[in-house]
Design an enzyme around this catalytic site. Structure first.
Site, PDB file in Angstrom:
ATOM      1  CG  ASP A 105      -1.577   1.198   1.592  1.00 23.25           C
ATOM      2  OD1 ASP A 105      -2.287   1.689   0.709  1.00 23.25           O
ATOM      3  OD2 ASP A 105      -1.422   1.704   2.725  1.00 23.25           O
ATOM      4  CG  ASP A 298      -2.114   2.705   6.332  1.00 22.45           C
ATOM      5  OD1 ASP A 298      -2.339   2.418   5.135  1.00 22.45           O
ATOM      6  OD2 ASP A 298      -2.358   3.817   6.824  1.00 22.45           O
TER       7      ASP A 298
HETATM    8  O1  LIG Z   1      -4.487   3.117  -0.358  1.00 20.68           O
HETATM    9  P1  LIG Z   1      -3.583   4.202   0.078  1.00 20.68           P
HETATM   10  O2  LIG Z   1      -2.340   4.327  -0.748  1.00 20.68           O
HETATM   11  O3  LIG Z   1      -3.256   4.109   1.554  1.00 20.68           O
HETATM   12  O4  LIG Z   1      -4.419   5.527  -0.144  1.00 20.68           O
HETATM   13  C1  LIG Z   1      -5.504   5.849   0.730  1.00 20.68           C
HETATM   14  C2  LIG Z   1      -5.709   7.347   0.746  1.00 20.68           C
HETATM   15  O5  LIG Z   1      -4.415   7.892   1.011  1.00 20.68           O
HETATM   16  C3  LIG Z   1      -4.283   9.302   0.965  1.00 20.68           C
HETATM   17  O6  LIG Z   1      -4.910   9.863   2.111  1.00 20.68           O
HETATM   18  C4  LIG Z   1      -4.267   9.498   3.330  1.00 20.68           C
HETATM   19  O7  LIG Z   1      -2.930  10.020   3.341  1.00 20.68           O
HETATM   20  C5  LIG Z   1      -2.855  11.484   3.312  1.00 20.68           C
HETATM   21  C6  LIG Z   1      -1.393  11.861   3.222  1.00 20.68           C
HETATM   22  O8  LIG Z   1      -0.658  11.336   4.278  1.00 20.68           O
HETATM   23  C7  LIG Z   1      -3.565  12.042   4.550  1.00 20.68           C
HETATM   24  O9  LIG Z   1      -3.546  13.466   4.519  1.00 20.68           O
HETATM   25  C8  LIG Z   1      -5.024  11.560   4.573  1.00 20.68           C
HETATM   26  O10 LIG Z   1      -5.661  11.980   5.757  1.00 20.68           O
HETATM   27  C9  LIG Z   1      -5.067  10.017   4.504  1.00 20.68           C
HETATM   28  O11 LIG Z   1      -6.406   9.553   4.401  1.00 20.68           O
HETATM   29  C10 LIG Z   1      -4.839   9.851  -0.324  1.00 20.68           C
HETATM   30  O12 LIG Z   1      -4.768  11.252  -0.295  1.00 20.68           O
HETATM   31  C11 LIG Z   1      -6.245   9.359  -0.577  1.00 20.68           C
HETATM   32  O13 LIG Z   1      -6.702   9.809  -1.834  1.00 20.68           O
HETATM   33  C12 LIG Z   1      -6.223   7.834  -0.603  1.00 20.68           C
HETATM   34  O14 LIG Z   1      -7.531   7.338  -0.828  1.00 20.68           O
END
Ligand SMILES: O=P(O)(O)OC[C@H]1O[C@H](O[C@H]2O[C@H](CO)[C@@H](O)[C@H](O)[C@H]2O)[C@H](O)[C@@H](O)[C@@H]1O
Length: 355
Positions: A105, A298
Site C-alpha cells: 500500500d 495500514d
Molecule cells: O491506499 P492508500 O495508498 O493508503 O491511499 C488511501 C488514501 O491515502 C491518501 O490519504 C491518506 O494520506 C494522506 C497523506 O498522508 C492524509 O492526509 C489523509 O488523511 C489520509 O487519508 C490519499 O490522499 C487518498 O486519496 C487515498 O484514498
C-alpha cells in the site's frame, strides 16, 4: 422487541463500532432496543456504502486516538498479531520453495501520514528499499490514489501499480527502463464510471468549498473527501454534503472510509483484494501453491486484501499500525520505518541465500 448479541471480545468491539451502540456488559452481551435498531438502520449513507450507522461516529472511529502500548488490550492484540520483524524467520521458512510476491500500500505504509495529501512523499531510502525488493520479487503498489499520482511519488517503472483501490492496474513495460512510466493497461473494471466520477468530483468541490480544511481529491475511478484538516464540529456538515450528493446516484456509488477520509467509489465488486487476485493471476500464480503473497497495508481498504489471503490460507497480510485494530492481517509493523526495515531484511536474506 429487542435483540441481544453476544460479543466475543468486548474491548475490541467497543473500539471498532460507533459509540451510538450500547456498551457490552463484562460478559460481552449487548441488547439493542427496536427503536435503536431502527435508528441505526436509517442512518446509512446514500450510495449503499459500508457506513451504516451515524456517519460522524464512524468518522471518529476511523481515526483512533493514540493509546498506550502498555495496556493489556494492546499486549493481547500483539500476541494475536505479532510483529513481522520478530516473526521474520518464520515468514522466510514459509516461503521455502515458493515465489514471494510483494504487495505494498502507499499512504501510511511507504509514506508517513501527513496533513497535505499532495505532500505525502516517499523518502529516497524507502524508494531504494522498494527498488531492491522489486529486483528479487514481483512487486505491486496497491493504492487508493490515482495510479498516475502514486507513480509520480514512487517513480519506479519496474513495479506493477494498482491505483484507485485496484480499479486501474498497469504492469511494468518491457525492459523496465521506461522513464515516463508508460505501461501496458492490464485492468480497468470501472471505466464506464469515469464521466460519473468526474461529475461528482465537480459537485463535491462546489458543495464542500465553504468548509475550511476540506479537500476533494480526484483519484480517477474514485474520489476522496479529506477531513483531516476540518474542525471536528464541522464533520457532520461535511458528511451531510457528501451524503446529499451520493443520494443522487442511487446505488451506483458507494462510500467507504480510510484515515480521516471519506472515499466514494463505483458500486462494483472490485477492491484491493480483487486486485491482488488479478495480479497473482496475471503473474501466472492463479490456483498455484508455489507462491507466497505478502501484502503490507495500514488502512481499512487493505483489509479486503488481507481477507483474501486469509481465506486462501496463502501468504500473509501485514497491518501497519501502532494501535490495536480489528484486522484480517496475520502480522503487524508499527510504522513506515519498520516497513522499510522489513523490506531491507527481505533483500538481505535473498542476497545471502543466492550466494
Ligand atoms: O491506499 P492508500 O495508498 O493508503 O491511499 C488511501 C488514501 O491515502 C491518501 O490519504 C491518506 O494520506 C494522506 C497523506 O498522508 C492524509 O492526509 C489523509 O488523511 C489520509 O487519508 C490519499 O490522499 C487518498 O486519496 C487515498 O484514498
Amino acid at each position: 422487541m429487542a435483540i441481544t448479541v453476544a460479543i466475543s471480545d468486548p474491548a475490541l468491539f467497543q473500539q471498532a463500532v460507533p459509540k451510538t451502540l450500547p456498551a457490552p456488559t463484562n460478559s460481552g452481551i449487548i441488547t439493542i432496543s427496536a427503536k435503536k435498531l431502527k435508528k441505526l438502520e436509517g442512518g446509512g449513507g446514500g450510495g449503499g456504502g459500508r457506513i451504516n450507522a451515524n456517519w460522524v461516529d464512524s468518522m471518529r472511529a476511523s481515526s483512533p486516538t493514540r493509546r498506550s502500548l502498555e495496556t493489556d488490550e494492546h499486549k493481547s492484540w500483539i500476541l494475536q498479531h505479532p510483529s513481522a520483524l520478530t516473526m521474520f524467520e518464520e515468514i522466510i521458512r514459509s516461503s521455502k520453495g515458493k515465489q514471494i510476491v510483494m504487495f505494498l500500500d502507499y499512504d501510511g505504509t511507504l509514506s508517513p501520514i501527513v496533513e497535505d495529501p499532495d505532500r505525502a512523499f516517499i523518502t529516497p531510502e524507502m524508494r531504494e528499499a522498494v527498488r531492491d525488493v522489486a529486483k528479487h520479487f514481483p512487486t505491486a503498489i496497491v493504492s487508493g490514489r490515482c495510479r498516475a499520482k502514486v507513480y509520480n511519488f514512487v517513480k519506479l517503472s519496474e513495479l506493477y501499480y494498482a491505483g484507485s483501490h485496484g480499479m486501474d492496474i498497469k504492469g511494468p513495460s518491457k525492459g523496465h527502463n521506461n522513464k515516463k512510466g508508460n505501461q501496458t493497461v492490464l485492468c480497468q473494471p470501472a471505466k464506464e464510471f469515469l464521466p460519473m466520477i468526474d461529475e461528482v468530483y465537480k459537485t463535491l468541490v462546489e458543495k464542500t468549498k465553504s468548509i475550511p480544511g476540506s479537500k476533494v481529491e480526484n483519484n480517477k475511478f474514485c474520489l476522496s473527501v479529506h477531513y483531516r484538516c476540518v474542525e471536528e464540529k464541522r464533520w457532520n456538515e461535511l458528511a451531510e454534503q457528501v451524503k446529499s450528493v451520493l443520494n443522487n446516484y442511487d446505488q451506483k456509488l458507494k462510500l467507504t472510509q480510510g484515515r480521516k477520509v471519506l472515499e466514494i467509489r463505483p458500486t462494483i465488486k472490485w477492491d484491493k483484494g480483487k486486485a491482488l487476485e488479478f495480479l497473482l493471476e496475471s503473474l501466472g500464480y492463479a490456483n498455484s501453491d508455489d507462491v507466497l503473497p505478502v501484502y503490507i497495508g495500514d488502512d481499512r481498504t487493505d483489509e479486503d486484501a488481507f481477507k483474501v489471503l486469509l481465506e486462501k490460507g496463502q501468504g500473509f497480510g501485514i497491518l501497519v499500525s501502532k494501535v490495536a485494530k480489528e484486522t484480517n492481517a496475520t502480522y503487524t509493523l508499527q510504522e513506515p520505518s519498520e516497513v522499510m526495515h522489513f523490506l531491507k531484511r527481505l533483500v538481505e536474506w535473498k542476497r545471502s541465500s543466492n550466494l
